[in-house]
Design a protein around this motif. Sequence first.
Motif, PDB file in Angstrom:
ATOM      1  N   SER A  33      19.798  -7.479   0.799  1.00  0.00           N
ATOM      2  CA  SER A  33      20.154  -6.150   1.277  1.00  0.00           C
ATOM      3  C   SER A  33      18.931  -5.419   1.818  1.00  0.00           C
ATOM      4  CB  SER A  33      20.806  -5.325   0.153  1.00  0.00           C
ATOM      5  OG  SER A  33      20.002  -5.332  -1.001  1.00  0.00           O
ATOM      6  N   TYR A  35      17.269  -1.370   2.552  1.00  0.00           N
ATOM      7  CA  TYR A  35      17.318   0.043   2.232  1.00  0.00           C
ATOM      8  C   TYR A  35      16.273   0.785   3.058  1.00  0.00           C
ATOM      9  CZ  TYR A  35      20.306  -0.964  -1.715  1.00  0.00           C
ATOM     10  OH  TYR A  35      21.364  -1.367  -2.489  1.00  0.00           O
ATOM     11  N   GLN A  37      13.966   4.388   3.277  1.00  0.00           N
ATOM     12  CA  GLN A  37      13.462   5.489   2.454  1.00  0.00           C
ATOM     13  C   GLN A  37      12.521   6.366   3.281  1.00  0.00           C
ATOM     14  OE1 GLN A  37      10.894   4.497  -0.885  1.00  0.00           O
ATOM     15  NE2 GLN A  37      11.722   6.208  -2.091  1.00  0.00           N
ATOM     16  N   ALA A  42      14.889   9.464  -1.513  1.00  0.00           N
ATOM     17  CA  ALA A  42      15.417   8.335  -2.261  1.00  0.00           C
ATOM     18  C   ALA A  42      15.820   7.224  -1.302  1.00  0.00           C
ATOM     19  CB  ALA A  42      16.615   8.774  -3.097  1.00  0.00           C
ATOM     20  N   PRO A  43      15.812   5.984  -1.750  1.00  0.00           N
ATOM     21  CA  PRO A  43      16.298   4.890  -0.895  1.00  0.00           C
ATOM     22  C   PRO A  43      17.776   5.064  -0.595  1.00  0.00           C
ATOM     23  CG  PRO A  43      15.028   4.046  -2.746  1.00  0.00           C
ATOM     24  CD  PRO A  43      15.290   5.488  -3.031  1.00  0.00           C
ATOM     25  N   PHE A  45      21.124   2.901   1.251  1.00  0.00           N
ATOM     26  CA  PHE A  45      21.587   1.579   1.633  1.00  0.00           C
ATOM     27  C   PHE A  45      21.824   1.486   3.142  1.00  0.00           C
ATOM     28  CE2 PHE A  45      23.765  -2.380   1.207  1.00  0.00           C
ATOM     29  CZ  PHE A  45      24.836  -2.333   2.072  1.00  0.00           C
ATOM     30  N   TYR A  48      23.896  -5.339   4.017  1.00  0.00           N
ATOM     31  CA  TYR A  48      23.910  -6.408   3.015  1.00  0.00           C
ATOM     32  C   TYR A  48      24.432  -7.687   3.659  1.00  0.00           C
ATOM     33  CZ  TYR A  48      25.335  -8.942  -1.254  1.00  0.00           C
ATOM     34  OH  TYR A  48      25.488  -9.861  -2.262  1.00  0.00           O
ATOM     35  N   PHE A  87      13.002  -1.507   2.948  1.00  0.00           N
ATOM     36  CA  PHE A  87      12.852  -2.466   1.865  1.00  0.00           C
ATOM     37  C   PHE A  87      13.964  -3.505   1.931  1.00  0.00           C
ATOM     38  CE2 PHE A  87       9.654  -0.221  -0.546  1.00  0.00           C
ATOM     39  CZ  PHE A  87       9.827   1.098  -0.173  1.00  0.00           C
ATOM     40  N   ARG A  91      19.695  -9.816  -4.794  1.00  0.00           N
ATOM     41  CA  ARG A  91      20.503  -9.641  -5.989  1.00  0.00           C
ATOM     42  C   ARG A  91      20.494 -10.968  -6.717  1.00  0.00           C
ATOM     43  NH1 ARG A  91      25.958  -6.317  -5.932  1.00  0.00           N
ATOM     44  NH2 ARG A  91      26.454  -6.397  -8.143  1.00  0.00           N
ATOM     45  N   PHE A 100      18.323  -6.733  -9.520  1.00  0.00           N
ATOM     46  CA  PHE A 100      17.844  -6.573  -8.157  1.00  0.00           C
ATOM     47  C   PHE A 100      16.319  -6.614  -8.116  1.00  0.00           C
ATOM     48  CE2 PHE A 100      21.717  -5.434  -5.933  1.00  0.00           C
ATOM     49  CZ  PHE A 100      22.544  -4.998  -6.952  1.00  0.00           C
ATOM     50  N   PHE A 102      13.154  -5.887  -5.343  1.00  0.00           N
ATOM     51  CA  PHE A 102      12.833  -5.297  -4.047  1.00  0.00           C
ATOM     52  C   PHE A 102      11.528  -5.862  -3.494  1.00  0.00           C
ATOM     53  CE2 PHE A 102      15.673  -1.687  -3.125  1.00  0.00           C
ATOM     54  CZ  PHE A 102      16.449  -1.734  -4.265  1.00  0.00           C
ATOM     55  N   GLY A 103      11.453  -5.946  -2.167  1.00  0.00           N
ATOM     56  CA  GLY A 103      10.212  -6.268  -1.499  1.00  0.00           C
ATOM     57  C   GLY A 103       9.271  -5.077  -1.511  1.00  0.00           C
ATOM     58  N   PRO A 104       8.028  -5.258  -1.041  1.00  0.00           N
ATOM     59  CA  PRO A 104       7.023  -4.180  -1.098  1.00  0.00           C
ATOM     60  C   PRO A 104       7.246  -3.091  -0.068  1.00  0.00           C
ATOM     61  CG  PRO A 104       6.129  -6.109  -0.015  1.00  0.00           C
ATOM     62  CD  PRO A 104       7.472  -6.516  -0.536  1.00  0.00           C
TER      63      PRO A 104
ATOM     64  N   TYR B  35      14.512   2.375 -11.988  1.00  0.00           N
ATOM     65  CA  TYR B  35      13.389   1.809 -11.256  1.00  0.00           C
ATOM     66  C   TYR B  35      12.199   2.760 -11.352  1.00  0.00           C
ATOM     67  CZ  TYR B  35      16.751  -1.181  -8.727  1.00  0.00           C
ATOM     68  OH  TYR B  35      17.718  -2.094  -8.372  1.00  0.00           O
ATOM     69  N   GLY B  42       6.922  -0.939  -3.488  1.00  0.00           N
ATOM     70  CA  GLY B  42       8.369  -1.050  -3.610  1.00  0.00           C
ATOM     71  C   GLY B  42       8.857  -0.608  -4.975  1.00  0.00           C
ATOM     72  N   LEU B  43      10.143  -0.745  -5.175  1.00  0.00           N
ATOM     73  CA  LEU B  43      10.751  -0.362  -6.444  1.00  0.00           C
ATOM     74  C   LEU B  43      10.704  -1.534  -7.416  1.00  0.00           C
ATOM     75  CD1 LEU B  43      12.837   0.937  -3.980  1.00  0.00           C
ATOM     76  CD2 LEU B  43      13.402   2.238  -6.019  1.00  0.00           C
ATOM     77  N   PHE B  90      13.471   6.357 -10.258  1.00  0.00           N
ATOM     78  CA  PHE B  90      14.772   6.460  -9.611  1.00  0.00           C
ATOM     79  C   PHE B  90      15.832   5.807 -10.485  1.00  0.00           C
ATOM     80  CE2 PHE B  90      13.829   8.253  -5.550  1.00  0.00           C
ATOM     81  CZ  PHE B  90      12.554   7.821  -5.212  1.00  0.00           C
ATOM     82  N   ASP B 101      26.842  -4.783  -1.984  1.00  0.00           N
ATOM     83  CA  ASP B 101      25.560  -4.541  -2.646  1.00  0.00           C
ATOM     84  C   ASP B 101      25.062  -3.159  -2.302  1.00  0.00           C
ATOM     85  OD1 ASP B 101      22.219  -5.939  -2.445  1.00  0.00           O
ATOM     86  OD2 ASP B 101      23.218  -4.776  -3.987  1.00  0.00           O
ATOM     87  N   GLY B 106      19.651   8.187  -7.144  1.00  0.00           N
ATOM     88  CA  GLY B 106      19.436   9.601  -7.398  1.00  0.00           C
ATOM     89  C   GLY B 106      18.197  10.083  -6.666  1.00  0.00           C
TER      90      GLY B 106
END
Lengths: 112, 114
Positions: A33, A35, A37, A42-43, A45, A48, A87, A91, A100, A102-104, B35, B42-43, B90, B101, B106
Amino acid sequence: GQSLEQPSEVTAVEGAIVQINCTYQTSGFYGLSWYQQHDGGAPTFLSYNALDGLEETGRFSSFLSRSDSYGYLLLQELQMKDSASYFCAVRGRDNYGQNFVFGPGTRLSVLP
Amino acid sequence: NAGVTQTPKFQVLKTGQSMTLQCAQDMNHNSMYWYRQDPGMGLRLIYYSASEGTTDKGEVPNGYNVSRLNKREFSLRLESAAPSQTSVYFCASTEGHLETDTQYFGPGTRLTVL
């Protein structure tokens, strides 16, 4: 486990097309997926991919190739408001797909 | 619908103090997540709850505890805060279906530990 790699920064001009790549090493995952930001936010979506191939959502498209351990996000007709961090995330298969990773992140700067 | 809400928005703690971050969602989602995001990174998943009554460790659980109070609420507790826990936290939720997905996040809690 899973690890993902993304370019740290990408710069493009308004109206252009930009591709943000994501390569991964994972023991197994359900989907990839993306995202967005904005600074201080906040991130949110974007897209996916559960299956290999291209998914299109308006100006954004996302692609996944499991055989190449690779995916990308394609942004078309860039606008200034697209300046943000992007990002990719996988999953994982443990605990019924609730984990989940996440990438950097890739910071996209759109220039006028 | 408010989506995912978090309190507080900002917090400053001294080393050794404790606090609880609150998270609630009104989308009837099964799964909830905590997170942390350090500057320019990243998260990283701290803990998650796949369903009411269950919690599991993520990538960076040390120094944290969680409680899934009910289907709506998932709290994160720092028992003895350390400067290394300075970060943005978060909370997120998903329906829990594998075919989609979409995580809803928040607004975040910005925590500084002195």
